[in-house]
Design an enzyme around this catalytic site. Structure first.
Site, PDB file in Angstrom:
ATOM      1  N   GLN A   2       8.444   6.676  -7.939  1.00  0.00           N
ATOM      2  CA  GLN A   2       7.145   6.066  -8.228  1.00  0.00           C
ATOM      3  C   GLN A   2       6.062   7.066  -7.835  1.00  0.00           C
ATOM      4  OE1 GLN A   2       5.721   2.759  -5.616  1.00  0.00           O
ATOM      5  NE2 GLN A   2       5.528   1.630  -7.532  1.00  0.00           N
TER       6      GLN A   2
ATOM      7  N   HIS B 217       6.305   6.343   0.689  1.00  0.00           N
ATOM      8  CA  HIS B 217       7.083   5.184   1.142  1.00  0.00           C
ATOM      9  C   HIS B 217       8.433   5.147   0.454  1.00  0.00           C
ATOM     10  CE1 HIS B 217       5.025   3.458  -2.471  1.00  0.00           C
ATOM     11  NE2 HIS B 217       6.116   2.724  -2.601  1.00  0.00           N
TER      12      HIS B 217
HETATM   13  C1  V0V Z   1      -0.017   5.263   7.539  1.00  0.00           C
HETATM   14  N1  V0V Z   1       0.850   5.682   8.477  1.00  0.00           N
HETATM   15  C2  V0V Z   1       1.992   6.024   7.879  1.00  0.00           C
HETATM   16  C3  V0V Z   1       1.782   5.797   6.494  1.00  0.00           C
HETATM   17  N2  V0V Z   1       0.533   5.316   6.320  1.00  0.00           N
HETATM   18  N3  V0V Z   1       3.138   6.474   8.366  1.00  0.00           N
HETATM   19  C4  V0V Z   1       4.119   6.733   7.476  1.00  0.00           C
HETATM   20  N4  V0V Z   1       3.986   6.558   6.127  1.00  0.00           N
HETATM   21  C5  V0V Z   1       2.843   6.092   5.618  1.00  0.00           C
HETATM   22  N5  V0V Z   1       2.719   5.928   4.299  1.00  0.00           N
HETATM   23  C6  V0V Z   1       0.596   5.794   9.911  1.00  0.00           C
HETATM   24  C7  V0V Z   1      -0.619   6.655  10.180  1.00  0.00           C
HETATM   25  O1  V0V Z   1      -0.260   8.014  10.247  1.00  0.00           O
HETATM   26  C8  V0V Z   1      -1.112   6.121  11.477  1.00  0.00           C
HETATM   27  O2  V0V Z   1      -0.381   6.665  12.538  1.00  0.00           O
HETATM   28  C9  V0V Z   1      -0.807   4.653  11.399  1.00  0.00           C
HETATM   29  O3  V0V Z   1       0.258   4.513  10.434  1.00  0.00           O
HETATM   30  C10 V0V Z   1      -2.003   3.831  10.920  1.00  0.00           C
HETATM   31  O4  V0V Z   1      -2.406   4.398   9.708  1.00  0.00           O
HETATM   32  P1  V0V Z   1      -3.903   4.506   9.204  1.00  0.00           P
HETATM   33  O5  V0V Z   1      -4.056   5.785   8.521  1.00  0.00           O
HETATM   34  O6  V0V Z   1      -4.872   4.144  10.285  1.00  0.00           O
HETATM   35  O7  V0V Z   1      -3.934   3.423   8.080  1.00  0.00           O
HETATM   36  P2  V0V Z   1      -4.025   1.858   8.116  1.00  0.00           P
HETATM   37  O8  V0V Z   1      -3.568   1.293   9.416  1.00  0.00           O
HETATM   38  O9  V0V Z   1      -5.378   1.475   7.624  1.00  0.00           O
HETATM   39  O10 V0V Z   1      -2.959   1.517   6.978  1.00  0.00           O
HETATM   40  C11 V0V Z   1      -1.597   1.829   7.122  1.00  0.00           C
HETATM   41  C12 V0V Z   1      -0.831   0.750   6.385  1.00  0.00           C
HETATM   42  C13 V0V Z   1      -1.366   0.738   4.919  1.00  0.00           C
HETATM   43  C14 V0V Z   1       0.659   1.088   6.435  1.00  0.00           C
HETATM   44  C15 V0V Z   1      -1.065  -0.610   7.059  1.00  0.00           C
HETATM   45  O11 V0V Z   1      -1.137   2.006   4.339  1.00  0.00           O
HETATM   46  C16 V0V Z   1      -0.763  -0.313   4.054  1.00  0.00           C
HETATM   47  O12 V0V Z   1      -1.157  -1.478   4.073  1.00  0.00           O
HETATM   48  N6  V0V Z   1       0.237   0.069   3.213  1.00  0.00           N
HETATM   49  C17 V0V Z   1       0.880  -0.876   2.304  1.00  0.00           C
HETATM   50  C18 V0V Z   1       0.294  -0.829   0.917  1.00  0.00           C
HETATM   51  C19 V0V Z   1       0.442   0.491   0.234  1.00  0.00           C
HETATM   52  O13 V0V Z   1       0.753   1.509   0.834  1.00  0.00           O
HETATM   53  N7  V0V Z   1       0.197   0.510  -1.107  1.00  0.00           N
HETATM   54  C20 V0V Z   1       0.318   1.703  -1.933  1.00  0.00           C
HETATM   55  C21 V0V Z   1       1.580   1.708  -2.689  1.00  0.00           C
HETATM   56  P3  V0V Z   1      -1.077   7.396  13.775  1.00  0.00           P
HETATM   57  O14 V0V Z   1      -1.889   8.495  13.190  1.00  0.00           O
HETATM   58  O15 V0V Z   1      -1.909   6.321  14.406  1.00  0.00           O
HETATM   59  O16 V0V Z   1       0.062   7.849  14.639  1.00  0.00           O
HETATM   60  S1  V0V Z   1       1.557   0.435  -3.952  1.00  0.00           S
HETATM   61  C22 V0V Z   1       3.196   0.262  -4.467  1.00  0.00           C
HETATM   62  O17 V0V Z   1       4.111   0.871  -3.805  1.00  0.00           O
HETATM   63  C23 V0V Z   1       3.431  -0.539  -5.573  1.00  0.00           C
HETATM   64  C24 V0V Z   1       2.345  -1.154  -6.365  1.00  0.00           C
HETATM   65  C25 V0V Z   1       4.824  -0.813  -6.006  1.00  0.00           C
HETATM   66  O18 V0V Z   1       5.759  -0.283  -5.452  1.00  0.00           O
HETATM   67  O19 V0V Z   1       5.003  -1.628  -6.964  1.00  0.00           O
HETATM   68 CO    CO Z   2       6.115   1.231  -4.123  1.00  0.00          CO
END
Ligand code: V0V
Ligand code: CO
Length: 147
Positions: free
Chosen positions: A60, A84
Site C-alpha cells: 500500500q 505500517h
Molecule cells: C508515530 N510513531 C510511529 C509511527 N507513527 N512509530 C512507528 N511507526 C509509525 N508509523 C511514533 C512516533 O515516532 C512517536 O514516538 C510516537 O509514535 C507518537 O507519534 P507522533 O509523531 O507524536 O504522532 P501522533 O501521536 O500524533 O500519532 C501517531 C499515531 C497516528 C500512531 C497515533 O499516526 C495514527 O493515528 N495512526 C493511525 C492512522 C494512520 O496511520 N493512517 C494512515 C494510513 P516518539 O518520538 O515519541 O518516541 S491509512 C491506511 O493504512 C488505510 C486507509 C488502509 O490501510 O486502508
Molecule cells: Co494500511
C-alpha cells in the site's frame, strides 16, 4: 484470528513516481487507487499474491493529501519508508477487542473505512515494539451489511 499479511504500508512523497519505481523495478502493477479523505491519504494498492484464507497481500503506497494527516507528520519526521504493517482477519471487531483486552491500545472505538471498502483499525506503535500495526477485514469478508 489474524490469517495473513494484508498489506505493508509505505509512505512516499510522490505516489506516481513511487508506483513507477515498483512497476519498472519489480513488475508490480497497480490493482486499485483511491483517496481516503478521513485518513488524509492517496493510495495505490499493488497486489502481490492471493492467500490461503481467500484474501490477498498488497503493498500500500501512501501519499498524504493534507499537511495535518498522520502520514504527512510521519514523513516530515522520518522521510520515506515503511509506515505500517496490516494483518488480515475475517473479524476485525473480535480481534481488536481481544487485543485491547491484552492491554494494547487500539486507536479507534469502532473500525473505520479502509482501502477497497475494508474495515480497519490501528494498534499504537508504542505498544507494539515500535511498529504501527493495522487490522483489516476486507470488503468481501465483512460480516456486517455496510457494503
Ligand atoms: C508515530 N510513531 C510511529 C509511527 N507513527 N512509530 C512507528 N511507526 C509509525 N508509523 C511514533 C512516533 O515516532 C512517536 O514516538 C510516537 O509514535 C507518537 O507519534 P507522533 O509523531 O507524536 O504522532 P501522533 O501521536 O500524533 O500519532 C501517531 C499515531 C497516528 C500512531 C497515533 O499516526 C495514527 O493515528 N495512526 C493511525 C492512522 C494512520 O496511520 N493512517 C494512515 C494510513 P516518539 O518520538 O515519541 O518516541 S491509512 C491506511 O493504512 C488505510 C486507509 C488502509 O490501510 O486502508
Ligand atoms: Co494500511
Amino acid at each position: 484470528m489474524l490469517t495473513r499479511i494484508d498489506h505493508i504500508g509505505i509512505a512516499c512523497f510522490d505516489l506516481d513516481a513511487t508506483v513507477d519505481f515498483y512497476r519498472t523495478t519489480y513488475g508490480f502493477e497497480v490493482f486499485h487507487t483511491e483517496v481516503n479523505e478521513e485518513q488524509g491519504v492517496r493510495e495505490a494498492m499493488l497486489k502481490i499474491n492471493e492467500t490461503s484464507d481467500g484474501g490477498a497481500s498488497y503493498l500500500q503506497l501512501l501519499q498524504p493529501v493534507r499537511e495535518d494527516s498522520t502520514v504527512a507528520k510521519w514523513l516530515a519526521k522520518n522521510g520515506e519508508g515503511v509506515h505500517h504493517i496490516a494483518f488480515g482477519t475475517a473479524d476485525v471487531d473480535a480481534d481488536a477487542a481481544a487485543i485491547r483486552d491484552k492491554g494494547v491500545r487500539v486507536l479507534y472505538d469502532q473500525p473505520r473505512t479502509g482501502s477497497m471498502g475494508s474495515r480497519i483499525t490501528f494498534l499504537h506503535p508504542k505498544d507494539c515494539h515500535g511498529v504501527l500495526t493495522e487490522l483489516v477485514t476486507s470488503a468481501e469478508r465483512r460480516h456486517d451489511d455496510q457494503g
